[in-house]
Design a protein around this motif. Structure first.
Motif, PDB file in Angstrom:
ATOM      1  N   SER A   1       0.837  -1.207   0.000  1.00 44.48           N
ATOM      2  CA  SER A   1       0.000   0.000   0.000  1.00 44.48           C
ATOM      3  C   SER A   1       0.868   1.253   0.000  1.00 44.48           C
ATOM      4  O   SER A   1       0.598   2.232   0.704  1.00 44.48           O
ATOM      5  CB  SER A   1      -0.948   0.007   1.196  1.00 44.48           C
ATOM      6  OG  SER A   1      -1.865  -1.068   1.115  1.00 44.48           O
ATOM      7  N   SER A   2       1.905   1.222  -0.798  1.00 45.16           N
ATOM      8  CA  SER A   2       2.839   2.344  -0.888  1.00 45.16           C
ATOM      9  C   SER A   2       2.211   3.499  -1.664  1.00 45.16           C
ATOM     10  O   SER A   2       1.635   3.296  -2.742  1.00 45.16           O
ATOM     11  CB  SER A   2       4.125   1.898  -1.587  1.00 45.16           C
ATOM     12  OG  SER A   2       4.736   0.847  -0.872  1.00 45.16           O
ATOM     13  N   GLU A   3       2.303   4.688  -1.109  1.00 49.87           N
ATOM     14  CA  GLU A   3       1.710   5.865  -1.749  1.00 49.87           C
ATOM     15  C   GLU A   3       2.445   6.192  -3.048  1.00 49.87           C
ATOM     16  O   GLU A   3       3.678   6.161  -3.101  1.00 49.87           O
ATOM     17  CB  GLU A   3       1.774   7.065  -0.813  1.00 49.87           C
ATOM     18  CG  GLU A   3       0.883   6.926   0.404  1.00 49.87           C
ATOM     19  CD  GLU A   3       0.936   8.148   1.308  1.00 49.87           C
ATOM     20  OE1 GLU A   3       1.596   9.142   0.931  1.00 49.87           O
ATOM     21  OE2 GLU A   3       0.311   8.107   2.389  1.00 49.87           O
ATOM     22  N   ALA A   4       1.673   6.502  -4.073  1.00 48.89           N
ATOM     23  CA  ALA A   4       2.260   6.773  -5.382  1.00 48.89           C
ATOM     24  C   ALA A   4       1.410   7.774  -6.149  1.00 48.89           C
ATOM     25  O   ALA A   4       0.237   8.009  -5.821  1.00 48.89           O
ATOM     26  CB  ALA A   4       2.403   5.475  -6.182  1.00 48.89           C
ATOM     27  N   TYR A   5       2.009   8.357  -7.187  1.00 43.51           N
ATOM     28  CA  TYR A   5       1.330   9.315  -8.054  1.00 43.51           C
ATOM     29  C   TYR A   5       1.466   8.836  -9.494  1.00 43.51           C
ATOM     30  O   TYR A   5       2.558   8.446  -9.931  1.00 43.51           O
ATOM     31  CB  TYR A   5       1.958  10.697  -7.916  1.00 43.51           C
ATOM     32  CG  TYR A   5       1.944  11.223  -6.496  1.00 43.51           C
ATOM     33  CD1 TYR A   5       0.882  11.983  -6.022  1.00 43.51           C
ATOM     34  CD2 TYR A   5       2.994  10.948  -5.623  1.00 43.51           C
ATOM     35  CE1 TYR A   5       0.862  12.471  -4.718  1.00 43.51           C
ATOM     36  CE2 TYR A   5       2.993  11.419  -4.321  1.00 43.51           C
ATOM     37  CZ  TYR A   5       1.926  12.178  -3.877  1.00 43.51           C
ATOM     38  OH  TYR A   5       1.909  12.646  -2.583  1.00 43.51           O
ATOM     39  N   MET A   6       0.368   8.856 -10.236  1.00 43.10           N
ATOM     40  CA  MET A   6       0.427   8.414 -11.623  1.00 43.10           C
ATOM     41  C   MET A   6       1.138   9.448 -12.484  1.00 43.10           C
ATOM     42  O   MET A   6       0.940  10.650 -12.323  1.00 43.10           O
ATOM     43  CB  MET A   6      -0.977   8.143 -12.168  1.00 43.10           C
ATOM     44  CG  MET A   6      -0.966   7.522 -13.566  1.00 43.10           C
ATOM     45  SD  MET A   6      -2.623   7.167 -14.225  1.00 43.10           S
ATOM     46  CE  MET A   6      -3.122   5.792 -13.172  1.00 43.10           C
ATOM     47  N   ILE A   7       1.945   8.963 -13.410  1.00 45.47           N
ATOM     48  CA  ILE A   7       2.629   9.807 -14.382  1.00 45.47           C
ATOM     49  C   ILE A   7       2.034   9.540 -15.758  1.00 45.47           C
ATOM     50  O   ILE A   7       1.930   8.387 -16.181  1.00 45.47           O
ATOM     51  CB  ILE A   7       4.141   9.527 -14.397  1.00 45.47           C
ATOM     52  CG1 ILE A   7       4.787  10.012 -13.101  1.00 45.47           C
ATOM     53  CG2 ILE A   7       4.815  10.209 -15.583  1.00 45.47           C
ATOM     54  CD1 ILE A   7       6.283   9.797 -13.059  1.00 45.47           C
ATOM     55  N   GLY A   8       1.652  10.599 -16.450  1.00 42.08           N
ATOM     56  CA  GLY A   8       1.093  10.444 -17.790  1.00 42.08           C
ATOM     57  C   GLY A   8      -0.292   9.844 -17.765  1.00 42.08           C
ATOM     58  O   GLY A   8      -1.002   9.882 -16.753  1.00 42.08           O
ATOM     59  N   ASP A   9      -0.693   9.272 -18.890  1.00 39.27           N
ATOM     60  CA  ASP A   9      -2.045   8.723 -19.033  1.00 39.27           C
ATOM     61  C   ASP A   9      -2.099   7.279 -18.536  1.00 39.27           C
ATOM     62  O   ASP A   9      -1.141   6.517 -18.683  1.00 39.27           O
ATOM     63  CB  ASP A   9      -2.476   8.757 -20.501  1.00 39.27           C
ATOM     64  CG  ASP A   9      -2.568  10.177 -21.047  1.00 39.27           C
ATOM     65  OD1 ASP A   9      -2.866  11.088 -20.239  1.00 39.27           O
ATOM     66  OD2 ASP A   9      -2.328  10.367 -22.253  1.00 39.27           O
ATOM     67  N   ALA A  10      -3.238   6.915 -17.978  1.00 41.91           N
ATOM     68  CA  ALA A  10      -3.446   5.550 -17.498  1.00 41.91           C
ATOM     69  C   ALA A  10      -3.322   4.560 -18.663  1.00 41.91           C
ATOM     70  O   ALA A  10      -3.799   4.814 -19.774  1.00 41.91           O
ATOM     71  CB  ALA A  10      -4.819   5.422 -16.849  1.00 41.91           C
TER      72      ALA A  10
END
Length: 550
Positions: free
Chosen positions: A260-269
């Protein structure tokens, strides 16, 4: 006794300026840069403090995993020697190895500096950081781009990056990955294991891939940014262990657990496969530059050693057989350098392309697969021969030449082994039709060649025939022959490029080197009898005559 003395007894090139003595590299770099790049200060550092430090780290002072703090908190951090910290800080902040692209300069400057660094452990730390900054700069939302200045050494506190894509069950097959992402509270939470995670415990921020929802397979992956600490200031991932490696010991490579590591999406899914492939192209060119740099260090050790060691009444370098070995090494290396910086020039020209990408980018990608394979094989061959030319002491770990062969052996594996490069090359040819632009470009190069034209034309025909043969085959047959075809294509282009550089610059040594390369590595024949006369002008790479226009 001077404190600098001891290492000078172990190495034949310690204390030399590794840029100033490398005339072929200077000329090839200037040809593709279109201007002279003064890397002499870095060359001096690479030939002394950096050279000794990286060898010492390999033998004595490797990174250590530290799991707990004195207060009993889980830290999963890496302890590196003060020398390694100093080296990284100096290369990132003082020499600015990661800055050129982000400061509006040619990215070729980054790779040229990497060639001089060469040590694949230190260079890997820098490469991963550069890759991370590249992806964030090009595809991340604005609030994530605050990481970039720290990653390229523009802030007081230097940051390090990482790319964690590989999982144990899939390796290079990213579609087999199992790490999953769940969204909530404006964040993504990743759970899974990453098996080859270099810079683990060092990186302040890492790129990784994960599935989410019902997406599966390579086309279902998304790209994420994982900070070392979560929003509560707690450790955001766990480092299970460090790998035990035969080389590249200055870079910690471990196994990372995401829970459950916090992350941020980069670019488009769902587009991670495009971003990752592009980011791998950045690092595959780093791999090629490093492979050439490693081979150059080994060549220099052998060249200077054979120039002072006597057997049977004369110097080793005066024996015809030794001359031939050095000629093989130098010709192969110069072709590899030319192929590498031609590919980097193409990348620099297509660097603004984004998915679904244009023809220029696809051509660059095709070249990158080929150059990654050729340079890795060349590095292994050159370093093996350098070790042999030292005789028994070449096998002793107390001398630095032995290390270069160990280090070279990672370059065929990193960022996809040769079979992966062959498959990706086929995809670029069969689906992207990237060979059309490649052949057109080399046809134009051929039109500018006035000396040694027949040799260049023969190499072009070899290049074209290899591509045509692949296009005529079914899928399985093409895959069966792809590695061999990739080798023929790479060697053919390298020979053409050397002849072209010689024609355009007026330096006939490159024309000779290209002709010798074509005979030895394209036709796979022995040199003609006059090659021994040509050899002396080519193997002495530190002489002013290597820069003369004939």
């Amino acid at each position: 006794m001077n404190m600098d003395d001891t290492y000078s007894f172990l190495s034949s090139i310690y204390g030399k300026n590794h840029y100033d003595i490398d005339k072929p590299f200077q000329e090839i770099l200037e040809f593709y840069m279109g201007k002279h790049l003064n890397l002499s200060p870095l060359g001096a550092y690479a030939g002394k403090d950096l050279y000794e430090t990286t060898d010492y780290i390999d033998k004595v002072s490797q990174p250590l995993q530290k799991m707990w703090s004195i207060d009993g908190k889980r830290i999963d951090s890496i302890l590196i020697s003060p020398m390694e910290k100093h080296v990284l800080d100096k290369l990132i902040r003082e020499y600015g190895i990661s800055r050129p692209y982000f400061h509006g300069k040619s990215i070729m400057e980054h790779y040229a500096m990497g060639y001089l660094v060469a040590d694949p452990g230190i260079y890997c730390i820098l490469t991963l950081t550069h890759q991370t900054a590249y992806a964030i700069h090009k595809y991340a939302p604005d609030f994530q781009k605050d990481y970039v200045p720290g990653l390229i050494g523009d802030t007081k506190d230097t940051l390090l990056g990482a790319t964690w894509f590989t999982e144990i069950q899939g390796g290079s097959d990213l579609g087999a990955n199992k790490t999953r992402a769940e969204s909530g509270n404006g964040l993504w939470y990743l759970t899974g294991d990453k098996y080859f995670a270099s810079n683990a415990g060092l990186a302040d921020v890492a790129l990784t891939s994960a599935f989410h929802g019902d997406n599966h397979g390579a086309k279902g992956l998304s790209l994420f940014l994982i900070p070392r600490k979560n929003n509560d200031g707690e450790l955001n991932y766990r480092l299970r262990r460090l790998k035990e490696k035969s080389a590249t010991k200055s870079v910690p490579s471990g196994e990372v657990e995401l829970d459950s590591s916090e992350a941020y999406m980069i670019g488009d899914a769902g587009k991670a496969i495009y971003y990752i492939t592009e980011d791998l192209m950045v690092s595959r060119l780093d791999n090629a530059a490093a492979a050439c740099g490693i081979a150059r260090k080994a060549y220099l050790e052998a060249y200077y050693y054979t120039g002072k060691r006597k057997t049977f009444g004369k110097l080793l370098i005066e024996h015809p057989g030794i001359v031939k070995d050095l000629l093989d090494m130098e010709v192969l290396l110069e072709g590899s350098i030319a192929l590498t910086f031609k590919s980097i020039e193409l990348f620099n020209n297509s660097i603004n392309s984004k998915p679904p990408y244009d023809d220029e980018y696809n051509y660059t990608r095709l070249m990158t697969h080929i150059v990654k394979n050729i340079t890795a094989d060349s590095s292994a061959r050159v370093t093996q021969m350098a070790t042999e030319l030292h005789g028994g002491i070449g096998f002793l770990s107390e001398f630095p030449v032995e290390r270069w062969h160990r280090e070279a052996l990672i370059t065929p594996i990193w960022e996809g082994a040769s079979n992966i490069q062959a498959l990706d090359m086929l995809e670029a040819i069969m689906r992207k039709k990237a060979h059309i632009k490649l052949l057109s470009d080399f046809k134009n190069i051929l039109s500018e060649i006035r000396e040694e034209t027949a040799t260049a034309e023969s190499c072009y025909n070899s290049l074209k025939n290899s591509i045509d043969n692949l296009l005529s085959m079914g899928v399985e047959e093409a895959q069966f022959h792809a590695k061999y075809s990739m080798e023929v294509m790479g060697h053919s282009m390298a020979a053409i490029l050397l002849i072209h550089i010689g024609n355009k610059t007026g330096n006939n040594d490159f024309v000779k080197a290209g002709s010798l390369y074509a005979r030895r590595f394209v036709k796979k024949e022995d040199y003609e009898s006059n090659a021994i006369g040509q050899a002396h002008g080519i193997i002495h790479i530190d002489g002013a005559e290597r820069s003369l226009k004939n």
